[in-house]
Structure formats: structure tokens, C-alpha cells
Design a protein around this motif. Structure first.
Motif: not given
Length: 243
Positions: A62-63, A130-132, A136-137, A204-205
Motif C-alpha cells: 500500500g505504501t 499514522e493511526e491506521s 495494523t502494527r 519504509f513507511t
């Protein structure tokens, strides 16, 4: 109930001992045979490991797509672009972070021409991203912890089986020890690999979001600069007309 379940686990390991392959040098086990000694714990460990990797792969794909989709906007010369060019670029099709930043900053600029207000608009858009990613993290972190926890569960079951079979069946004792050791190693290995992959993906993100922030703040500064320059020109024209 717990005692009955442990008895069932002991019986399962005893059945496994009956079909345990010969461990002589002439029949060396391959890696799959070794993993099979985890007594069934390898499957849930593998399941959470694959789930964690799939989530990380979704983030990085996605990134990357977001980065590629914003190629046109990233090529803009922010220091020389005009307000008309920015508004024209905002109409381009795309849902990348750069597109969201440009549209959000332009909308805020129509309501408030303060630089701090435009910077807050940039921060708000990136905070949602960042919240999204954070959600996931957290799931990936849970997968990593679950892998380690399942390995520990295999360790406890293997130790129980070894003690329960002590002095009765040597093969069962060996299988219990194998279950404890192999399940622990699998759980630790899966957890460490997920942590390493998560660190790489987040680097990376984070770099992509940092570049997006710098670009969005650059757009905000350019809009303020153009607005001030336009105001100075109007004042100059007004003064010239009065004289």
C-alpha cells in the motif's frame, strides 16, 4: 477438566512416539521432520506468523502504491509553482497521501491563511494515516506475542509429558522433550522474524510519511508566500492609484 486434557495430550504424544522415525545417522531428518516434532503446535505458530507477514506485506504494498500514485505531485517545483497550478493539480485523479495533503491544505487555505493553521491541516491528515498504520502494527505485535506464547505452551505440555512418562516409556520421554524444545524454537523464531520484518516495514513507511509531511508543509509555505506577494502587489497598486 484440565487433567483430562493433559491426559489426552499425553496419549497423543505416546501415539507419536510409536511412529517416531529412526534417529540413526543413516536416516537423518530434514527440517520438516524436525518441525513435525512440535506435536501440532507448529500449525498455530505458522498461522499467526503468516498472518503477521500478510499484514506487513499489505502495508508495504500500500505504501509503495501510494508513493507511485503521487509521482506527478512529487515532481512539482513547489518553490516556483503558482496557486493556479496547485489547484489544477488538486483536481487530478488520485487518493495518495500527497493528493489528500494538497486538497486538505487548499481547503484550509480558503478558510484561513495563517501558516500555523495550514500546518495543523497537514498534521491532521498524516495523523489519520499514522493511526491506521498503528492499528495494523498492534495486530502484528499480537501475532508476534502469540507465536512466542504458543511456543511456551508447547514447552509446558512437553515438560508435563516428559515428567508424566518418566520411568515408563523412553520414547515418550524423548518425544516430550522434542515437543518442548522444537515448539519453543519455532515460537521464538517466528516472533523474532516478525519483529525484524515489522522494523523494516516501519522504517519504509516512516520515511514515506516524513517525505509527505515535508512536501505538505512546503505547499503550505508556498501558498502563504504567494498570498503575501499578492497582498503586496495590491497595496502597491492601491498606492499608485491614489497618487
Amino acid at each position: 477438566m484440565l487433567f483430562l486434557r493433559l491426559q489426552d495430550a499425553t496419549q497423543l504424544v505416546q501415539d507419536s512416539a510409536a511412529v517416531l522415525p529412526d534417529n540413526s545417522p543413516s536416516s537423518a531428518q530434514n527440517i520438516l521432520d524436525v518441525i513435525g516434532l512440535a506435536g501440532g503446535f507448529q500449525w498455530p505458530i505458522l498461522g499467526v506468523f503468516v498472518l503477521g507477514l500478510a499484514l506487513l506485506a499489505q502495508i508495504i504494498v500500500g505504501t509503495y502504491r501510494d508513493h507511485v500514485s503521487a509521482t506527478t505531485l512529487r515532481k512539482l517545483d513547489i518553490e516556483r509553482v503558482s496557486t493556479r497550478d496547485l489547484r489544477s493539480a488538486a483536481t487530478l485523479e488520485g487518493h495518495s497521501t500527497y493528493h489528500l495533503l494538497l486538497r486538505g491544505v487548499l481547503r484550509r487555505f480558503q478558510l484561513d491563511t495563517e501558516h500555523s493553521s495550514l500546518v495543523r491541516a497537514v498534521s491532521g491528515i498524516l495523523k489519520a494515516k499514522e493511526e491506521s498504520l498503528g492499528i495494523t502494527r498492534r495486530v502484528v505485535a499480537y501475532c508476534s506475542s502469540a507465536a512466542g506464547g504458543l511456543g511456551l505452551a508447547g514447552t509446558l505440555v512437553g515438560i508435563y509429558v516428559s515428567f508424566a512418562s518418566a520411568g515408563t516409556d523412553p520414547n515418550t520421554v524423548f518425544v516430550g522433550i522434542s515437543l518442548a524444545v522444537v515448539s519453543t524454537l519455532l515460537g521464538i523464531a517466528a516472533s523474532l522474524m516478525l519483529e525484524a520484518a515489522d522494523t523494516f516495514v516501519m522504517r519504509f513507511t516512516s520515511r514515506h510519511l516524513a517525505d509527505s509531511r515535508a512536501w505538505g508543509e512546503g505547499v503550505a509555505e508556498r501558498l502563504i508566500s504567494l498570498h503575501l506577494a499578492s497582498g503586496r502587489k495590491r497595496n502597491k497598486r492601491d498606492q499608485t492609484g491614489k497618487s
